[in-house]
Design a protein around this motif. Structure first.
Motif, PDB file in Angstrom:
ATOM      1  N   ASN A 282       7.098 -15.516   7.861  1.00  9.54           N
ATOM      2  CA  ASN A 282       7.199 -16.793   7.159  1.00  9.54           C
ATOM      3  C   ASN A 282       6.383 -17.882   7.866  1.00  9.54           C
ATOM      4  O   ASN A 282       5.607 -18.595   7.241  1.00  9.54           O
ATOM      5  N   ALA A 283       6.557 -18.011   9.180  1.00  8.72           N
ATOM      6  CA  ALA A 283       5.835 -19.039   9.934  1.00  8.72           C
ATOM      7  C   ALA A 283       4.334 -18.791   9.894  1.00  8.72           C
ATOM      8  O   ALA A 283       3.533 -19.718   9.705  1.00  8.72           O
ATOM      9  N   TRP A 284       3.938 -17.550  10.065  1.00  5.26           N
ATOM     10  CA  TRP A 284       2.522 -17.205  10.045  1.00  5.26           C
ATOM     11  C   TRP A 284       1.906 -17.474   8.682  1.00  5.26           C
ATOM     12  O   TRP A 284       0.835 -18.077   8.571  1.00  5.26           O
ATOM     13  N   ALA A 285       2.587 -17.037   7.615  1.00  2.00           N
ATOM     14  CA  ALA A 285       2.072 -17.228   6.253  1.00  2.00           C
ATOM     15  C   ALA A 285       1.956 -18.711   5.926  1.00  2.00           C
ATOM     16  O   ALA A 285       0.961 -19.150   5.326  1.00  2.00           O
ATOM     17  N   ALA A 286       2.946 -19.512   6.316  1.00  2.00           N
ATOM     18  CA  ALA A 286       2.891 -20.952   6.054  1.00  2.00           C
ATOM     19  C   ALA A 286       1.681 -21.563   6.745  1.00  2.00           C
ATOM     20  O   ALA A 286       0.969 -22.393   6.170  1.00  2.00           O
ATOM     21  N   GLU A 287       1.412 -21.132   7.973  1.00  2.00           N
ATOM     22  CA  GLU A 287       0.262 -21.652   8.726  1.00  2.00           C
ATOM     23  C   GLU A 287      -1.056 -21.247   8.062  1.00  2.00           C
ATOM     24  O   GLU A 287      -1.958 -22.070   7.890  1.00  2.00           O
TER      25      GLU A 287
ATOM     26  N   ASN B 287       7.977 -16.931  -3.696  1.00  2.00           N
ATOM     27  CA  ASN B 287       8.229 -15.497  -3.707  1.00  2.00           C
ATOM     28  C   ASN B 287       6.937 -14.811  -4.124  1.00  2.00           C
ATOM     29  O   ASN B 287       6.430 -15.050  -5.215  1.00  2.00           O
ATOM     30  N   ILE B 288       6.389 -13.992  -3.250  1.00  2.00           N
ATOM     31  CA  ILE B 288       5.119 -13.325  -3.523  1.00  2.00           C
ATOM     32  C   ILE B 288       5.348 -11.821  -3.560  1.00  2.00           C
ATOM     33  O   ILE B 288       5.947 -11.257  -2.647  1.00  2.00           O
ATOM     34  N   ARG B 289       4.850 -11.185  -4.603  1.00  2.00           N
ATOM     35  CA  ARG B 289       4.967  -9.736  -4.701  1.00  2.00           C
ATOM     36  C   ARG B 289       3.721  -9.095  -4.090  1.00  2.00           C
ATOM     37  O   ARG B 289       2.593  -9.459  -4.420  1.00  2.00           O
ATOM     38  N   LEU B 290       3.942  -8.144  -3.191  1.00  2.00           N
ATOM     39  CA  LEU B 290       2.863  -7.489  -2.460  1.00  2.00           C
ATOM     40  C   LEU B 290       3.046  -5.986  -2.521  1.00  2.00           C
ATOM     41  O   LEU B 290       4.151  -5.497  -2.768  1.00  2.00           O
ATOM     42  N   THR B 291       1.990  -5.269  -2.233  1.00  2.00           N
ATOM     43  CA  THR B 291       2.148  -3.827  -2.046  1.00  2.00           C
ATOM     44  C   THR B 291       2.841  -3.614  -0.703  1.00  2.00           C
ATOM     45  O   THR B 291       2.721  -4.468   0.206  1.00  2.00           O
ATOM     46  N   PRO B 292       3.547  -2.523  -0.546  1.00  2.00           N
ATOM     47  CA  PRO B 292       4.178  -2.259   0.755  1.00  2.00           C
ATOM     48  C   PRO B 292       3.163  -2.221   1.902  1.00  2.00           C
ATOM     49  O   PRO B 292       3.446  -2.688   3.006  1.00  2.00           O
ATOM     50  N   GLU B 293       1.977  -1.717   1.634  1.00  2.00           N
ATOM     51  CA  GLU B 293       0.954  -1.626   2.680  1.00  2.00           C
ATOM     52  C   GLU B 293       0.490  -3.017   3.119  1.00  2.00           C
ATOM     53  O   GLU B 293       0.352  -3.278   4.326  1.00  2.00           O
ATOM     54  N   LEU B 294       0.261  -3.907   2.153  1.00  2.00           N
ATOM     55  CA  LEU B 294      -0.157  -5.261   2.503  1.00  2.00           C
ATOM     56  C   LEU B 294       0.958  -5.987   3.236  1.00  2.00           C
ATOM     57  O   LEU B 294       0.713  -6.692   4.221  1.00  2.00           O
TER      58      LEU B 294
END
Length: 110
Positions: free
Chosen positions: A97-102, A74-81
């Motif tokens: 999810n698939a892109w981030a895992a890659e 679980n990663i907290r991000l700014t809405p813009e990011l």
């Protein structure tokens, strides 16, 4: 960096020139579990021995061994990011999810 597996437990392996031994440490639990070996065979044997000793100590103390990490992050991000990451994923025809895992896997490999 090389890795070893014992069931679902993963250890990272490095060489320690000071001791002239390979050093392994389990990386996917909170407990500190480490081991040494002069050869690959010895390192694998010591990994197994360390894990079984860890399980035995847990049983003796009536505690549950740490479970290997679940694979959920679980990663907290700014809405813009968040928006920009979704756009990057969609531009490659992938879910976030698939892109981030890659992307994260590539970061670990480099």
């Amino acid at each position: 960096m090389a890795t070893l597996r014992y069931n679902d437990y993963v250890a990272a392996v490095d060489y320690d020139p000071g001791t002239k031994l390979f050093h392994g440490r389990v990386v996917n639990v909170n407990s500190v579990i480490s081991f040494y070996g002069a050869t690959g065979e010895e390192l694998e044997r010591e990994f197994a021995t360390s894990m079984e000793t860890y399980f035995e100590v847990c049983r003796e103390n009536g505690i549950s061994p740490d479970k290997p990490y679940s694979g959920r992050v679980n990663i907290r991000l700014t809405p813009e990011l968040h928006r920009d990451l979704v756009a990057a994923a969609q531009s490659q025809g992938k879910s976030l999810n698939a892109w981030a895992a890659e992307v994260l896997k590539q970061a670990v490999l480099h």
